[in-house]
Design a protein around this motif. Structure first.
Motif, short mmCIF file in Angstrom:
data_model
loop_
_atom_site.label_atom_id
_atom_site.label_comp_id
_atom_site.label_asym_id
_atom_site.label_seq_id
_atom_site.Cartn_x
_atom_site.Cartn_y
_atom_site.Cartn_z
N UNK A 66 0.86 -1.19 0.00
CA UNK A 66 0.00 0.00 0.00
C UNK A 66 0.89 1.23 0.00
N UNK A 67 0.61 2.15 -0.90
CA UNK A 67 1.42 3.36 -1.03
C UNK A 67 0.54 4.59 -0.85
N UNK A 68 1.17 5.73 -0.66
CA UNK A 68 0.45 7.00 -0.58
C UNK A 68 0.57 7.80 -1.87
N UNK A 69 1.33 7.30 -2.82
CA UNK A 69 1.49 8.01 -4.10
C UNK A 69 1.57 6.99 -5.24
N UNK A 70 0.44 6.80 -5.92
CA UNK A 70 0.42 5.86 -7.04
C UNK A 70 0.23 4.44 -6.56
N UNK A 71 0.10 3.52 -7.52
CA UNK A 71 -0.08 2.11 -7.17
C UNK A 71 -1.37 1.89 -6.42
N UNK A 72 -1.32 1.05 -5.44
CA UNK A 72 -2.49 0.77 -4.59
C UNK A 72 -2.49 1.79 -3.45
N UNK A 73 -3.31 2.81 -3.57
CA UNK A 73 -3.28 3.93 -2.63
C UNK A 73 -4.06 3.63 -1.36
N UNK A 74 -3.82 4.44 -0.34
CA UNK A 74 -4.54 4.30 0.92
C UNK A 74 -6.03 4.56 0.73
N UNK A 75 -6.38 5.51 -0.14
CA UNK A 75 -7.79 5.81 -0.38
C UNK A 75 -8.50 4.63 -1.03
N UNK A 76 -7.84 4.00 -1.99
CA UNK A 76 -8.45 2.87 -2.68
C UNK A 76 -8.66 1.70 -1.73
N UNK A 77 -7.68 1.43 -0.88
CA UNK A 77 -7.80 0.32 0.07
C UNK A 77 -8.90 0.59 1.09
N UNK A 78 -8.91 1.81 1.65
CA UNK A 78 -9.93 2.14 2.64
C UNK A 78 -11.32 2.07 2.03
N UNK A 79 -11.47 2.56 0.80
CA UNK A 79 -12.77 2.50 0.15
C UNK A 79 -13.20 1.09 -0.15
#
Length: 468
Positions: A305-318
């Motif tokens: 999980x990354x904060x810039x690009x890739x699998x972002x924190x927003x995508x995972x939380x959503x």
């Protein structure tokens, strides 16, 4: 799937109820409360009062009674997490889960921003196969045949062991077995019932593997690192659960401390993969039911999980929050409990779900399997665990988020109506007397709630004590 009737403008009784409510002298107060509930469609109705009493003199300082409310009842939000029951309250639960998960990745809500530094993985643990089912397969962006097998022949029951159809996303055959008589319904029910225990053993094995990789004992690992996680259960269409989780490797004091230098993503990913492939849980034994060992499926996905690009924190939380409001409805079952006396043949469920429920009821009647409570959780196809859980140090809590919202609403009320002069007095006793008066809305009130709050018309959920 719900058994409740759907509210409709074509219902003459609903239109009459709506007109009566609109023309009532207490409509303004009813509408204000409806907006405050955010469109809850199965509010809990309470009768009673709240007394504020001077502890020194015994004098009654103030009394609130539901007699002043429309219909003599106070409506409070149901706060369910199930979107099939109440879309409004489920959306609140989804938003809270999103904030909880994201705070454990980037900080906020009382969690330090330094939490973004430790390695974190998005983990998916699936269930094993209990027999081939119809599925929607894609390759290079194209939908491919379901189970294309040359010379596959037929099963002992005479059914084809292949399927060359390219299933649509809404195809009702998705998740249904190619041969229901060959499908392992016993294994499916037992896996759902024991999935929480399998997850517990996975987390224990995960910590042991990390400690071994670092050359430490478990006790020594606690002094230098902590494994934190948040997970959610998701039902696959075939009726078994699998888990999505955020797994993070912290320092010894959780997100407020830094992990040791050796704590990299590769260490975490290796430990997750090893733990997922080695843990198992034995099933109870009973006459004509030999013990078996249940494991995770072969598909184990571990991504950074990354904060810039890739699998972002927003995508995972959503992604995790989305599944926190769902249950087994996608597998064709019900969102209410089923009793052994119910006529399964009359229930509006799929044949596959009916067989799964019947197997849960059968297994639930075995004394050796009583602790699994399969009959009580037959509507959940045997799964009785919490849908969303987290470790203690992962981030904030749902209780803290709800309390913050309550404090905000209280502050807004004080701005509008002012405070009672004794609300901060420690010598004032607050004594409440409440009794349950029913749940849900009449068809007319449901129509007005949808109009006032802009929420969609859901199935109408009532009980025997519902009033007009």
């Amino acid at each position: 799937m719900s058994l409740a009737p759907v509210v409709s403008l074509h219902n003459p009784a609903a239109v009459r109820q709506m007109a009566t409510r609109l023309n009532g002298t207490d409509f303004a107060r009813w509408a204000a409360r409806t907006r405050a509930l955010g469109g809850c469609v199965q509010p809990i109705r309470l009768r009673g009062r709240v007394d504020h009493i001077d502890a020194l003199t015994g004098d009654l300082l103030h009394r609130y009674s539901t007699d002043v409310e429309p219909g003599g009842v106070l409506r409070v939000a149901c706060k369910t997490r199930r979107a099939s029951r109440c879309p409004s309250c489920a959306e609140t639960y989804r938003a809270d889960t999103y904030q909880l998960v994201r705070a454990g990745l980037v900080g906020g809500k009382g969690v330090p921003e330094s939490v973004a530094a430790p390695p974190a993985a998005f983990v998916t643990l699936t269930a094993p196969s209990f027999g081939p089912v119809h599925t929607r397969r894609q390759k290079n962006g194209r939908v491919v045949p379901c189970h294309p097998r040359r010379n596959a022949g037929t099963c002992p029951h005479g059914r084809a062991l292949s399927c060359t159809l390219r299933h649509d996303e809404n195809d009702p055959h998705l998740g249904q077995p190619l041969c229901p008589d060959c499908y392992d319904y016993t294994g499916s029910a037992l896996f759902n019932a024991l999935a929480p225990e399998l997850w517990r053993r996975f987390t224990m094995a995960l910590r042991r593997r990390i400690a071994r990789t670092a050359g430490l004992t478990l006790a020594e690992l606690r002094d230098v690192a902590t494994v934190s996680f948040a997970k959610v259960a998701e039902y696959q269409r075939r009726g078994v659960v699998h888990f999505h989780a955020v797994v993070r490797l912290d320092g010894p004091d959780g997100p407020s401390s830094s992990p040791p230098p050796w704590a990299a993503f590769d260490v975490l990913a290796h430990a997750v993969d090893h733990a997922a492939r080695t843990v198992s849980v034995p099933t109870p034994t009973a006459p004509d039911l030999p013990s078996r060992s249940l494991t995770w499926g072969t598909q184990v996905d571990v991504r950074p999980i990354t904060t810039d690009g890739g699998l972002s924190d927003q995508a995972v939380a959503g992604y995790i929050a989305k599944y926190a409001t769902k249950a087994a409805e996608c597998a064709g079952t019900l969102d209410r409990r089923i009793h052994p006396s119910d006529d399964l043949a009359a229930l509006p469920i799929t044949d596959h779900a009916r067989r799964l429920i019947a197997e849960c009821l059968r297994l639930g009647g075995l004394e050796e399997l009583a602790e699994l409570r399969l009959a009580e959780w037959a509507h959940m196809l045997g799964f009785r665990g919490h849908f969303s859980t987290k470790s203690r140090r992962y981030s904030t809590t749902l209780s803290a988020l709800r309390q913050a919202r309550t404090d905000h609403n209280q502050h807004q009320r004080e701005i509008t109506t002012g405070r009672l002069p004794f609300e901060d007095d420690d010598q004032v006793l607050t004594v409440a007397h409440w009794r349950y008066a029913g749940r849900g809305l009449s068809p007319g009130d449901a129509l007005l709630t949808a109009a006032l709050t802009g929420t969609p018309l859901p199935p109408l959920i009532t009980d025997r004590r519902d009033a007009a």
